[in-house]
Design a protein around this motif. Sequence first.
Motif, mmCIF file in Angstrom:
data_model
loop_
_atom_site.group_PDB
_atom_site.id
_atom_site.type_symbol
_atom_site.label_atom_id
_atom_site.label_comp_id
_atom_site.label_asym_id
_atom_site.label_seq_id
_atom_site.Cartn_x
_atom_site.Cartn_y
_atom_site.Cartn_z
ATOM 1 N N PHE A 69 38.901 31.943 -0.692
ATOM 2 C CA PHE A 69 38.785 30.500 -0.478
ATOM 3 C C PHE A 69 37.962 30.323 0.795
ATOM 4 O O PHE A 69 38.309 30.875 1.839
ATOM 5 N N TYR A 70 36.856 29.575 0.706
ATOM 6 C CA TYR A 70 35.943 29.375 1.837
ATOM 7 C C TYR A 70 36.049 27.940 2.334
ATOM 8 O O TYR A 70 36.128 27.004 1.529
ATOM 9 N N ILE A 71 36.025 27.783 3.644
ATOM 10 C CA ILE A 71 36.052 26.460 4.261
ATOM 11 C C ILE A 71 34.824 26.352 5.158
ATOM 12 O O ILE A 71 34.564 27.242 5.973
ATOM 13 N N VAL A 72 34.064 25.264 4.991
ATOM 14 C CA VAL A 72 32.824 25.075 5.734
ATOM 15 C C VAL A 72 32.920 23.798 6.556
ATOM 16 O O VAL A 72 33.274 22.743 6.029
ATOM 17 N N ARG A 73 32.581 23.903 7.836
ATOM 18 C CA ARG A 73 32.507 22.716 8.704
ATOM 19 C C ARG A 73 31.152 22.736 9.385
ATOM 20 O O ARG A 73 30.814 23.683 10.092
ATOM 21 N N GLY A 74 30.346 21.695 9.136
ATOM 22 C CA GLY A 74 29.030 21.570 9.755
ATOM 23 C C GLY A 74 28.928 20.267 10.523
ATOM 24 O O GLY A 74 29.565 19.284 10.161
ATOM 25 N N TYR A 75 28.136 20.275 11.557
ATOM 26 C CA TYR A 75 28.007 19.094 12.422
ATOM 27 C C TYR A 75 26.670 18.369 12.256
ATOM 28 O O TYR A 75 26.328 17.523 13.059
ATOM 29 N N GLY A 76 25.917 18.685 11.233
ATOM 30 C CA GLY A 76 24.678 17.965 10.969
ATOM 31 C C GLY A 76 23.568 18.348 11.930
ATOM 32 O O GLY A 76 23.667 19.309 12.694
#
Length: 137
Positions: A69-76
């Motif tokens: 299970f992968y979780i991605v958080r990006g800030y643009g």
Amino acid sequence: MKSILTSACILITGLTLLLCGCSAVRQEKGEAVDFTLVAHDEIPEELLSLIEEKKAEPMELWYQDGTYFYIVRGYGTQSYAGYSIAVEELTLAEDEYVLKTRLIGPDTTEEVMEEPSFPYVVLKTQYPVSTVLFESV
């Protein structure tokens, strides 16, 4: 008579505010979850393609392949290079992950390249869930 009416209005307003402001929010802290930060070359192709499409805007994604299970958080888009993301914690409460991250700006003691960057982080864990709550610290 006017002072009694004024006093009654103040008393009623005060009691109303007091009663409305007395609700408590109880938030249960979940269990810490083991995770791995995923290097760029280890991100599954399908997920990497999705990240590339969405990286210009802030993103909160999760993805599951057959094993992880992968979780991605990006800030643009950021105006400069050198940003990084700190993962403060990943917890599991009932059937929901809570991911807390913090965007860290470039080191001001070094020369900063004035080119856009798209900071994001990918975490991998073995426990699939139905919901991920993203929080920035």
